[in-house]
Design an enzyme around this catalytic site. Sequence first.
Site, PDB file in Angstrom:
ATOM      1  CG  LEU A 113      -1.930  -1.132   1.347  1.00 20.25           C
ATOM      2  CD1 LEU A 113      -2.639  -1.083   2.691  1.00 20.25           C
ATOM      3  CD2 LEU A 113      -2.931  -1.051   0.204  1.00 20.25           C
ATOM      4  N   GLY A 114       2.052   1.176   0.517  1.00 19.33           N
ATOM      5  CA  GLY A 114       2.914   2.352   0.593  1.00 19.33           C
ATOM      6  C   GLY A 114       4.055   2.089   1.558  1.00 19.33           C
ATOM      7  N   GLY A 169       6.443   4.185   4.778  1.00 20.78           N
ATOM      8  CA  GLY A 169       6.697   5.361   5.599  1.00 20.78           C
ATOM      9  C   GLY A 169       7.979   5.225   6.375  1.00 20.78           C
ATOM     10  CG  ASP A 213       4.906  12.194  13.456  1.00 19.70           C
ATOM     11  OD1 ASP A 213       5.131  13.326  12.961  1.00 19.70           O
ATOM     12  OD2 ASP A 213       5.202  11.137  12.887  1.00 19.70           O
ATOM     13  N   PRO A 245       7.468  -0.570   5.149  1.00 22.47           N
ATOM     14  CG  PRO A 245       7.930  -2.620   4.128  1.00 22.47           C
ATOM     15  CD  PRO A 245       8.526  -1.605   5.055  1.00 22.47           C
TER      16      PRO A 245
END
Length: 860
Positions: free
Chosen positions: A556-557, A559, A673, A563
């Site tokens: 999905l992505g 960060g 954050d 992953p």
Amino acid sequence: MTSQSHHSILKSMPSHPELYLLKRKQSSYQSGYAAKLSMESLFTSLLISIALFLLISPSVAVDTIAANQVIKDGETVVSAGEMFEMGFFSPANSNDRYLGIWYKKMATGTVVWVANRDLPISNTSGTFKVNREGLLLLSCCGDTVIWSSASLAFIRYINPIAQLLDTGNFVVKDRKSTDETNFIWQSFDYPGDTLLPGMKLGKDLVTGINRNLTSWKSPNDPSIGPYVDYVDTNGYPQMFILGQGSVIRVRYGPWVGIRFSGLPNEMPNPIYSVDFVVNQKEIYYKYELKTTAIQMIRLKWDGSIIMYRWSNQSRDWFVFANGFLDLCSDYGHCGPYGSCNNNKTPSCTCLDGFEPKRPDEWNTADWSSGCQLKVSLDCDAAVEFWKIRGMKFPDTRNSWYNKSMTLGECEMACRKNCSCTAYANIDVRRGGSGCLLWFGELMDLKVCKESQDLYIRMPASLLKDDGLTASQSGLDKKMRLLTITLPISMVFLGGFLAAYVRNKKNKRSSTKRRGRRVHALDKKYSNVEKDDLDLNFISLSEVVKATNNFSIDNKLGEGGYGPVYKGVLESGQQVAVKKLSESSQQGYEEFYNEVVCVARLQHRNLVKLLGYCMDGDERILIYEYLANKSLDLYLFDETSMLNWPMRLNIIHGIAKGILYLHQDSRHRIIHRDLKASNILLDSDMNPKISDFGLAREFGGDQITAKTKKVVGTYGYIPPEYAIHGHFSIKSDVFSFGVMILEMVSGKKNREFSHEDCSDNLLGYAWRLHKEGKCLELMSPSLGNSCIVSEVERTIHVGLLCVQNLAQDRPTMSSVVLMLSGDGALPPPKQPAFFVGEGLPNSSPFLADVDEATITMLKPR
């Protein structure tokens, strides 16, 4: 309102002399018009005036239409108090003409009723009137009738008039009648998409009239849409919303005296009262206003049902209540005997004593087949009734009711009928009264804290085997139970004590085993009660299988942590799997931190952590899967699909989630954050705060802390934290303020630039606010969907959140109130990192104070 203003209601001068008198009062007409006439035409003018006076009855008021009086397109009728107006209108972006009623004094132009919804007029030739028989006739292109009202009793030779009331009801009545409620016809009997105070939603059992809400086809098309909100009278009455193809979309359950079962209590309040009437003549729901407040309920074109209230402060509508609550509001989501709980994963479970009817389908998250008894009911075998509390009442279309029976009598009636599957009181007030019996399968059950007792028929043997508690009625049952259980209880007490000691030993042993698995969650978290976590350990083999061995197709992505993959567990549940990367700047501490923080937090605006995996060096977190991914993917896209209502809903949701962290959760949490990429969106675009790897827990009355390792994301960190390492709940408030300004502008704070100044986004917003031009901050894509007062207030709140000094910023409880209220707001002071005129536009992080460092984390 003066008589002259009353007679100015007709906007154009008609050719008919009787309408001309309605436009100008005769005395005013004579004095004003005669002064402008030449002497040679004065005599003729006076003759015409006399004729007009004789032709028209002086009793006709501007809110009333006499029999056969024609109202043309361009002319309107206004209620006596100028609350409502009736005439022809065109929706936005359309030339079609409709006959409708709309608010006039307040909420100007908000349409609440339309006559010719499916038969628009393509030009301005439309007219309407009430004829001698009391029928309303809407015509166009001459005498072609395109719409007419229904007459309940066709009566000739009456003297009818039509009148627009200040309630918004357009009525036809006999001029000579003294009964103000005896109408030949009324628009309240034929609602559109709007339920006004005093309007009934339900069925007249004498006349057969069904009063339902029907949605518009689109925001600018009044044609009858696919959604219908109605009161069903098959069995005990309840409310439904139908969708495409007349499929039940939502069921609000039967009325139980104070509310619809499954909805929050309609508690007494000073604004409005609610009533639900069931008798031999009619069945209806109605609400009445107690004050001068303006309120309406609207079934929108997309099927949502909203209660709106008018704000005099902002001069606009605001959402007071939303009829759609959660996933479990979908009708029959878990099938027969399936219970839906939106706070659990998976949301569907079978009632105790029941099992999935088709286990293979339940394993793939298809619960529509529902559940069945583990042991079939036998009319000749002994039965008991299992009492469950906190459950929305099942569908009552196949039910029977009696308002006078007691609960004991109700049980006997159900016990005598083999087809009866459950019973309950109808009215929960004053300890309960009335009897409601269900026959056949129990459908559309939902966990609901505010609900009364429901008694379900079960085989006595099943109750005993499953350890369920049957309902007992009568003194004999209580005595029998006491005599049986008292001697046995002493035996069980001794057994319980022995089992308790044994369990404590096993628990210590289990904790040691679990401690080896999770490394005791590190010494830093040794004070955490492991039982508080309520978190599943998921094996690595199951995670590998769920993600197809971390296939690139499932990714999905990625960060700062690592992953993220989409996965499907063996239960059929979709999940998001976040895997710690070897190259990540984060590590075990962030992993442990997230496990401890998120596992104990439960809020609709926080992402759910479903489990974790630790195997060797693998550190994996398993979250609920959110179909629309993260907010930043939509927010910073120039072609963004996020309109203003969606953005405002996201802002409100984030605010409530942060408030829960700071104030309402058992442990005060500082996120540290907060940013757009850490806000995930579910299928309905509702926000959920994620990524608690950097979060810190405050204990007791602690409100601030200091660190030498400053972590976070540039652009969202407040100055006291970036420079001095001080962080508090006001740090999250600052980050939230930055997100507000990004939501309005569609621009990233850390990448913002403007050709006319060197400000960052915060400084630019503050400067515009001071100059009274804050709307220039708004993204151009919001122009067609925004409410100006909401945008201005939201920007103002955002600026209060990003003020330079932490003590000047509001708490999140104040922020939530300011966002949803309409009171005056204090002026914002200079924002943090503001670059004034003549000052170098340098990074604030260049200052070397307390040897603080910034750990830049990539968006994830």
